[in-house]
Design a protein around this motif. Structure first.
Motif, short mmCIF file in Angstrom:
data_model
loop_
_atom_site.label_atom_id
_atom_site.label_comp_id
_atom_site.label_asym_id
_atom_site.label_seq_id
_atom_site.Cartn_x
_atom_site.Cartn_y
_atom_site.Cartn_z
N UNK A 49 -14.10 33.01 25.06
CA UNK A 49 -14.81 31.78 24.74
C UNK A 49 -16.29 31.99 25.00
N UNK A 50 -17.10 31.49 24.09
CA UNK A 50 -18.54 31.56 24.33
C UNK A 50 -19.19 30.30 23.79
N UNK A 51 -20.20 29.82 24.48
CA UNK A 51 -20.86 28.59 24.04
C UNK A 51 -21.76 28.85 22.83
N UNK A 52 -21.86 27.85 21.98
CA UNK A 52 -22.75 27.92 20.82
C UNK A 52 -23.85 26.90 21.05
N UNK A 53 -25.10 27.37 20.98
CA UNK A 53 -26.25 26.51 21.22
C UNK A 53 -27.07 26.36 19.95
N UNK A 54 -27.84 25.28 19.89
CA UNK A 54 -28.75 25.01 18.79
C UNK A 54 -30.14 24.80 19.40
N UNK A 55 -31.13 25.46 18.82
CA UNK A 55 -32.49 25.32 19.34
C UNK A 55 -33.40 24.92 18.18
N UNK A 56 -34.13 23.84 18.39
CA UNK A 56 -35.07 23.37 17.38
C UNK A 56 -36.47 23.39 17.97
N UNK A 78 -39.59 24.01 20.05
CA UNK A 78 -39.82 24.44 21.44
C UNK A 78 -38.92 23.70 22.42
N UNK A 79 -37.93 22.97 21.92
CA UNK A 79 -37.02 22.23 22.79
C UNK A 79 -36.08 23.18 23.52
N UNK A 80 -35.48 22.64 24.57
CA UNK A 80 -34.46 23.39 25.29
C UNK A 80 -33.25 23.57 24.37
N UNK A 81 -32.56 24.71 24.45
CA UNK A 81 -31.34 24.87 23.65
C UNK A 81 -30.31 23.79 23.99
N UNK A 82 -29.65 23.28 22.96
CA UNK A 82 -28.67 22.21 23.14
C UNK A 82 -27.28 22.75 22.85
N UNK A 83 -26.34 22.50 23.77
CA UNK A 83 -24.96 22.96 23.59
C UNK A 83 -24.32 22.20 22.43
N UNK A 84 -23.65 22.93 21.53
CA UNK A 84 -22.99 22.30 20.38
C UNK A 84 -21.48 22.31 20.53
N UNK A 85 -20.93 23.50 20.79
CA UNK A 85 -19.48 23.63 20.88
C UNK A 85 -19.12 24.91 21.63
N UNK A 86 -17.84 25.06 21.89
CA UNK A 86 -17.30 26.26 22.52
C UNK A 86 -16.56 27.03 21.43
#
Length: 68
Positions: free
Chosen positions: A35-42, A44-52
């Motif tokens: 399992x690994x987390x999937x992040x979204x970065x837009x 200069x914001x902090x990366x946001x967790x989307x799903x596992x």
């Protein structure tokens, strides 16, 4: 000729059971779950967790590897 090991990712609209059934139909048995987390970065914001993300490592079943 099939590979001895293959990765199977659980799809977005697929259950874990569906993925395991797909592995079985392809002639593989699960040996490891990752399992690994999937992040979204837009911007200069902090990366946001989307799903596992769930990925199974499958090895060729014994009956299949004997044929090869």
């Amino acid at each position: 000729m099939k590979q001895k090991k293959q990765l199977f990712e659980v799809g977005a609209n697929e259950s874990i059971g569906d993925c395991l059934l797909r592995m079985d139909q392809a002639g593989y048995q699960p040996v490891r779950r990752m399992e690994k987390p999937v992040f979204k970065k837009e911007g200069k914001q902090e990366p946001e967790w989307i799903k596992q993300q769930i990925v199974f490592e499958g090895k060729l079943k014994d009956s299949e590897s004997e044929k090869a």
